[in-house]
Design an enzyme around this catalytic site. Structure first.
Site, PDB file in Angstrom:
ATOM      1  N   SER A 254       0.381  -1.165  -0.144  1.00 25.31           N
ATOM      2  CA  SER A 254       0.177   0.220   0.080  1.00 25.31           C
ATOM      3  C   SER A 254       0.851   1.566   0.005  1.00 25.31           C
ATOM      4  O   SER A 254       1.823   1.093  -0.063  1.00 25.31           O
ATOM      5  CB  SER A 254      -0.791   0.475   1.503  1.00 25.31           C
ATOM      6  OG  SER A 254      -0.470   0.313   2.255  1.00 25.31           O
ATOM      7  N   LYS A 255       0.283   2.863   0.217  1.00 22.76           N
ATOM      8  CA  LYS A 255       0.676   3.740  -0.180  1.00 22.76           C
ATOM      9  C   LYS A 255       2.094   4.220   0.972  1.00 22.76           C
ATOM     10  O   LYS A 255       3.100   4.673   0.878  1.00 22.76           O
ATOM     11  CB  LYS A 255      -0.267   4.463  -0.109  1.00 22.76           C
ATOM     12  CG  LYS A 255      -0.874   5.469  -1.746  1.00 22.76           C
ATOM     13  CD  LYS A 255      -1.722   5.970  -1.027  1.00 22.76           C
ATOM     14  CE  LYS A 255      -2.770   6.297  -2.920  1.00 22.76           C
ATOM     15  NZ  LYS A 255      -4.044   7.354  -2.798  1.00 22.76           N
ATOM     16  N   ARG A 256       1.369   3.033   2.219  1.00 22.85           N
ATOM     17  CA  ARG A 256       2.608   3.309   3.129  1.00 22.85           C
ATOM     18  C   ARG A 256       3.995   2.786   3.126  1.00 22.85           C
ATOM     19  O   ARG A 256       4.792   2.951   2.662  1.00 22.85           O
ATOM     20  CB  ARG A 256       1.972   2.500   4.127  1.00 22.85           C
ATOM     21  CG  ARG A 256       1.352   3.285   5.294  1.00 22.85           C
ATOM     22  CD  ARG A 256       0.439   1.970   6.294  1.00 22.85           C
ATOM     23  NE  ARG A 256       0.350   1.246   5.935  1.00 22.85           N
ATOM     24  CZ  ARG A 256       1.283  -0.471   6.670  1.00 22.85           C
ATOM     25  NH1 ARG A 256       2.215  -0.674   7.218  1.00 22.85           N
ATOM     26  NH2 ARG A 256       0.736  -1.700   5.896  1.00 22.85           N
TER      27      ARG A 256
END
Ligand code: GLU
Length: 485
Positions: A254-256
């Protein structure tokens, strides 16, 4: 071409995610290695979240990667249209058919009623499941609800006691009991839009898709879809659910974890063939375990049986390594063209005429083979574009010796004496000055490097000095000399 058909069916509800691209790639590789037709279908029934811009990005990124489709919104074929929002009548026709055959019904439950059911189920410790309250409404009851102004959804009757089984091409046999599927499922929402599970079945069936290859997040949708296939008498395709890509901490990518939109990699100067190669190796590997492969080689070696069921980890180090290999193999002109926007953004260049272009080519050649992605050029080659260099405390220490001063003075004087500093001239000069100053090797070269570049390592001095030009070199030498205590 065989009669095998696969499809990639993205929803244009966000900038296309790496995981979706990998799904597209597996479909593409399957189609090209098996001679199957590859369909691109846009699943845009979520009107609020879908947009034309996101749809454009899907086309753009697939094209960039070299993933070509045979039928799609822009490529007419026998089973179009290929955009779900243009197929609403088709879904309504099949929903109507299911209602007539008593396999589906209109449900008038309000969101409040459904929420109340859900809350009670949770209180009892049950898994929420539609109660079936509207399954057997009489005509009169329905009319009363309509008079109240309620807008119905259409629900498909999920049998209570069926065991749905399918053989997944990657995961093996999957068995799911129908009573775990949440009860009668909505197939058409109150605004008339079909739900994903319904539209996908109609489309896959009418588009004669033989192999549904998609992400593992859809595995629990598959039994629901199979029930609809059966109810409509459609032939059930084969299913393959590719394991989700994880980040380094082994949670869903994910963007994390960093960039998840493929365009971000394009913009940073990752090359499409490197990306194609890298993504193909997430969950798949060829028999010979060779890692660097052209698209043609990948297609030739691709075999669905060699897709692993374990979740792959998106390893940016590996991508960087791979991209570097591809940058090394690329022409310098290609890298210059990709570098220009980054240099512009940094404010380093403006107009580019032939002279500037050729100079850029020489500068970038010095760094090209060491780049992991092209955007790094702005930082690495910075000293060519700025007037003055900053000296860090660490490096400036190198200048603090009596010999440094002697060396820098001598170099400055020699460069001041000529109009144009050529590579030849610098080469001879550095040789000659080592003799004259009696300072040799590292003790000679390092102060010059630090003075001119601000760094203690980098490309060869004989290349750097002519490319920087006389004025910049002299100014930097002067400044460095003034800093020596
Ligand atoms: N539109 C769905 C998605 O993007 C398609 C899933 C499927 O391939 O069936 O997740």
């Amino acid at each position: 071409m065989s009669n095998l058909r696969v499809r990639f069916a993205p929803s244009p509800t966000g900038a296309i995610h790496i995981g979706n691209i990998r799904t597209a790639l597996f479909n593409y590789l399957f189609s090209r290695s098996e001679g199957a037709t590859f369909v691109l279908r846009i699943e845009d029934t979520d009107l609020e979240r879908s947009s034309k811009e996101f749809e454009e990005l899907i086309f753009k990124e697939l094209e960039w990667l070299g993933i070509e489709w045979d039928e799609g919104p822009d490529k007419p074929g026998p089973y179009g249209p290929y955009r779900q929002s243009e197929r609403l009548e088709i879904y309504h026709k099949f929903a109507q058919k299911l209602i007539e055959e008593k396999k589906a019904y209109r449900c008038y439950c309000t969101p409040e009623e459904l929420e109340e059911d859900r809350r009670k189920a949770v209180e009892r410790g049950d898994i929420p499941c539609y109660s079936g309250r509207c399954r057997y409404l009489t005509k009169e009851q329905e009319e009363a609800f309509i008079r109240e102004g309620r807008k119905p959804v259409i629900r498909f009757i999920v049998p209570d006691d069926e065991v749905v089984e399918f053989e997944d091409m990657i995961k093996g046999k999957i068995t799911i009991k129908s009573d775990t599927l949440g009860g009668d499922m909505v197939i058409v929402k109150s605004d008339g839009m079909p739900t994903y599970n319904f539209a996908v079945v109609i489309d896959d069936a009418l588009m004669k898709i033989t192999h549904v290859i998609r992400g593992e997040d859809h595995i629990y949708n598959t039994p629901k879809q199979i029930l609809i296939y059966k109810a409509l008498g459609f032939e059930i395709p084969k299913f393959a659910h590719a394991p989700l890509i994880l980040g380094p901490d082994r949670t869903k990518l994910s963007k994390r974890h960093g960039n998840t939109y493929i365009g971000q990699y394009r913009e940073l100067g990752y090359l499409p063939e490197a990306m194609f190669n890298f993504l193909s190796l997430l969950s798949w590997s060829p028999e010979d375990n060779v890692e660097i492969m052209s698209k043609e080689e990948i297609i030739k070696k691709f075999n669905f049986r060699r897709i692993h069921s374990a979740n792959p980890v998106f390893d940016i180090e590996k991508l960087n390594w791979m991209n570097q290999q591809y940058i090394q193999k690329s022409s310098v002109e290609r890298i210059v063209d990709l570098a220009i926007p980054h240099l512009r953004r940094a404010g380093y260049i403006d107009e580019i005429d032939d002279m500037v272009y050729n100079w850029l080519k020489d500068v970038i050649s010095l760094y090209k083979d060491g780049l992991q992605y092209v955007a790094q050029i702005a930082e690495r080659a910075k000293m060519f574009f700025v007037e003055e260099v900053n000296y860090l405390d660490e490096t400036i220490k190198i200048l603090d010796s009596p010999n440094s001063k002697i060396v820098l003075e001598a170099v400055k004087k020699a460069i001041e004496e000529v109009d144009e500093v050529t590579e030849e001239y610098v080469k001879d000069l550095l040789k000659k000055l080592q003799k004259e100053t009696k300072v040799k090797g590292k003790e000679f070269f390092l102060p010059i490097r630090v003075a001119i570049t601000g760094e203690d390592h980098g490309p060869e001095l004989v290349k750097i000095i002519p490319l920087l030009g006389k004025d910049k070199v002299i100014n930097r030498l002067k400044k460095a000399i003034s800093l020596i205590k």
